[in-house]
Enzyme design. Structure first.
Site, PDB file in Angstrom:
ATOM      1  N   GLU A 184       0.875  -1.169   0.000  1.00 51.64           N
ATOM      2  CA  GLU A 184       0.000   0.000   0.000  1.00 51.64           C
ATOM      3  C   GLU A 184       0.917   1.226   0.000  1.00 51.64           C
ATOM      4  O   GLU A 184       1.795   1.338   0.867  1.00 51.64           O
ATOM      5  CB  GLU A 184      -0.889   0.007   1.245  1.00 51.64           C
ATOM      6  CG  GLU A 184      -1.786   1.227   1.238  1.00 51.64           C
ATOM      7  CD  GLU A 184      -2.793   1.282   2.385  1.00 51.64           C
ATOM      8  OE1 GLU A 184      -2.818   0.362   3.214  1.00 51.64           O
ATOM      9  OE2 GLU A 184      -3.539   2.269   2.417  1.00 51.64           O
ATOM     10  N   LYS A 222       3.907   0.661  10.076  1.00 53.84           N
ATOM     11  CA  LYS A 222       4.063   1.864   9.260  1.00 53.84           C
ATOM     12  C   LYS A 222       3.464   3.078   9.950  1.00 53.84           C
ATOM     13  O   LYS A 222       3.947   4.189   9.783  1.00 53.84           O
ATOM     14  CB  LYS A 222       3.390   1.654   7.895  1.00 53.84           C
ATOM     15  CG  LYS A 222       4.309   0.963   6.907  1.00 53.84           C
ATOM     16  CD  LYS A 222       3.809   1.129   5.477  1.00 53.84           C
ATOM     17  CE  LYS A 222       2.824   0.024   5.138  1.00 53.84           C
ATOM     18  NZ  LYS A 222       2.436   0.019   3.714  1.00 53.84           N
ATOM     19  N   ARG A 224       5.594 -13.163   9.629  1.00 47.93           N
ATOM     20  CA  ARG A 224       6.191 -11.841   9.426  1.00 47.93           C
ATOM     21  C   ARG A 224       7.612 -11.799   9.953  1.00 47.93           C
ATOM     22  O   ARG A 224       7.978 -12.573  10.829  1.00 47.93           O
ATOM     23  CB  ARG A 224       5.411 -10.767  10.218  1.00 47.93           C
ATOM     24  CG  ARG A 224       4.014 -10.560   9.826  1.00 47.93           C
ATOM     25  CD  ARG A 224       3.359  -9.583  10.803  1.00 47.93           C
ATOM     26  NE  ARG A 224       3.774  -8.213  10.564  1.00 47.93           N
ATOM     27  CZ  ARG A 224       3.188  -7.422   9.672  1.00 47.93           C
ATOM     28  NH1 ARG A 224       2.184  -7.856   8.950  1.00 47.93           N
ATOM     29  NH2 ARG A 224       3.594  -6.194   9.516  1.00 47.93           N
TER      30      ARG A 224
END
Ligand code: ATP
Ligand code: MG
Length: 568
Positions: free
Chosen positions: A42, A279, A269
């Site tokens: 994104e 983020k 992850r």
């Protein structure tokens, strides 16, 4: 065991579980034997080392099995997204060494198709417009053990829903006034099936589609379908999406048939000690000026690591070492640093720099004489050759390398003691000059002319070897010494305190008045990697200029990871 079984067994061992799934699907001829992955960032922030793990998987697996990997910007929320991020993401993927060719896509390219699918689902009674606020909707969600409540708007007619949804997109209603929801099952044990939101109203212009759209699809309504539209066969993501997978499949089934259907696979992850990966938090650090920007060398971002002097190869080697599993883990930054040292040891050009200089005057050396000594560029790689370094009567050494009253095992310079100047002569300390405060201003030495590197006298044994630079030739530089950004191992796990309180106040130390040899100054271009002898690995900062040199310390020489491993 037959030879074939043996071959298959070794192949199995060398494949990680995702590769194994892909290999099996290819073997079974699924999707016509095609492999197409995607990396779906994104564009709402810069990529970090966690993304590198996903990139290495998505692009790496395509490379390994002869498939393709798309770069798809998951740009479904114009409020948070920006072209600055798009550009940085492209740069960082290329830097890591991967390429998507002409397969650059945007979820926003599919807005018309997604909108059409939404209209179809409304007509088929599978979606409805809900006039409740997000708080009301959240309250009706229930819990994993209690079913949710149905919305009072759930049984609107398709005609009414169509009309409202079209008016939502025409901009007739305010943000938050209405949403489009999938009509699935408010009692489903999977919370994501409890009439998930498909579309919301957003009036901020989009960086690609401008103000064409007033409704924007949610992740769950965009991702699987985007995969389908692109022909993605394996949609590899992180474990938190495991619970979304049934919904992914639910929407994809509205489009797919037996000949082709994308498949979601999840891996663990990457989490790194002494930093954060969120983020949202990284953006906060940037916005509040707690770091100098997304590419601050203390950040876990790829641009920060690049600016710090980490190499793409060391990051890829690190990702390789930690591997891909189904279990969440916290990875030690020590292991990453180990990979960085390993690579830099092989490639960094050696040079001399004195971080905290004190002047040494060699009293028996002629005043205007200058000699040139040869310095090997990289003992790990003789092909790198050597460079010349001037030697003269006045040199700088590290202040710490001299002690007036040394303890027993001090093998550096002390009164009446001898040391070797690396690549040059053996010198002996004969005295010092101090200022009024008692600090040493100059050290006096004599040199032994028979001990120059290469002469028979150079074989004479002395315990210490020091790095040095010739004072009249030295170039001034500024050095940034970086330490961990956070004081605690796992800042994300500290729920009691705000993460900003956990920042290490000493994460950056700026040292001025550093003296570097001319060769380092001449070659100080961004992207160069140096080992300052006996000190550590350094890289010229992006803001470094020939008349005001700045070096970032990538990492110190000593490897604590190896010690850590030996202890355990
Ligand atoms: P957010 O969705 O909160 O904005 P994100 O870190 O998930 O943040 P995306 O841009 O959605 O950011 O991530 C792109 C891809 O990178 C996703 O497939 C995601 O699974 C993967 N990814 C993100 N963080 C990590 C991580 N720490 N380790 C491995 N993969 C990650
Ligand atoms: Mg995400």
């Amino acid at each position: 065991m037959t030879q074939q079984m043996e071959n298959e067994a070794t192949e199995k061992k060398s494949l990680n579980f995702v590769e194994q799934i892909v290999a099996d699907d290819l073997k079974a001829g699924k999707n016509g034997g095609r492999l197409n992955t995607r990396f779906p960032p994104e564009p709402n922030g810069y990529l970090h080392i966690g993304h590198a793990k996903a990139i290495c998987m998505d692009f790496g697996i395509a490379e390994k099995f002869g498939g393709t990997c798309n770069l798809r910007f998951d740009d479904t929320n114009p409020v948070k997204e920006d072209v600055e991020y798009v550009d940085s993401i492209r740069e960082d993927i290329h830097w890591l060494g991967f390429d998507w060719g002409d397969r650059e896509y945007y979820a926003s390219d599919y807005f018309p198709k997604l909108y059409d699918l939404a209209l179809r689902l409304i007509k088929e009674g599978k979606a409805y417009v809900d006039d409740q606020t997000s708080e009301e909707i959240a309250k009706q969600k229930g819990t994993p053990t209690e079913p949710g409540q149905e919305s009072p708007y759930r049984n609107r007619t398709p005609e009414e829903n169509l009309d409202l949804f079209e008016r939502m997109n025409a901009g007739e209603f305010e943000e938050g006034a209405r949403v489009l929801r999938a009509k699935i099952d408010m009692a489903s044990p999977n919370m994501h099936f409890r009439d998930p939101i498909m579309y919301r109203i957003i009036k901020t212009p989009h960086h690609r589609t401008g103000d064409k759209w007033k409704v924007y699809p949610m992740y769950d309504f965009a991702h699987g379908q985007s995969d389908f539209f692109e022909g993605v066969t394996h949609s590899i993501c992180t474990l938190e999406f495991e619970v979304h997978r049934p919904l992914y499949e639910y929407f994809v089934k509205e489009l797919a048939d037996e000949s082709y259907c994308p498949r979601q696979i999840e891996f663990n992850r990457l989490n790194l000690t002494y930093t954060v990966m969120s983020k949202r938090k990284l953006l906060q650090l940037v916005k509040e000026g707690l770091v100098a920007g997304w590419d601050d060398p203390r950040m876990p971002t790829l641009s920060g690591m690049r600016r710090r002097g980490f190499t793409p190869r060391s990051i890829r080697n690190f990702v390789d070492k930690i591997g891909y599993t189904k279990y969440e883990a916290l990875n030690s930054v020590g292991l990453l640093e180990h990979a960085v040292r390993e690579d830099l040891n092989a490639i960094a050009t050696r040079g001399m720099a004195v971080i905290n200089p004190v002047k040494v005057v060699i009293t028996n050396y002629p005043e205007d004489k200058v000699e040139v000594v040869e310095m090997e560029n990289n003992p790990e790689n003789p092909q790198e050759g050597s460079h010349e370094m001037p030697f003269s009567r006045e040199i700088y050494i590290e202040r710490d390398d001299f002690m007036e009253n040394p303890p027993k095992k001090f093998f550096r310079l002390a009164p009446e003691g001898e040391v070797r100047l690396k690549g040059a002569y053996i010198i002996k300390c004969t005295g010092v000059k101090k200022n009024d405060k008692g600090e040493i201003e100059e050290i006096y030495c004599t040199y032994d002319p028979e001990t120059k590197s290469g002469m028979p006298g150079s074989m004479r044994k002395v315990k210490g070897t020091l790095h040095w630079v010739s004072a009249p030739h030295a170039v001034d530089a500024k050095v940034n010494i970086y330490d961990r950004l956070f004081n605690v191992e796992n800042p994300a796990a500290e729920t009691e305190r705000d993460f900003r309180e956990l920042l290490n106040p000493d994460s950056l130390k700026v040292v001025e008045g550093v003296k570097v040899e001319p060769f380092l100054a001449e070659n100080a271009v961004p992207g160069a990697h140096f080992q300052f002898q006996r000190i550590g690995y350094f890289t010229p900062d992006l803001d470094s200029r020939p008349d005001s040199l700045i070096f970032n310390r990538t990492i110190a020489l000593k490897d604590s990871w190896e010690k850590e491993q030996k202890k355990s």
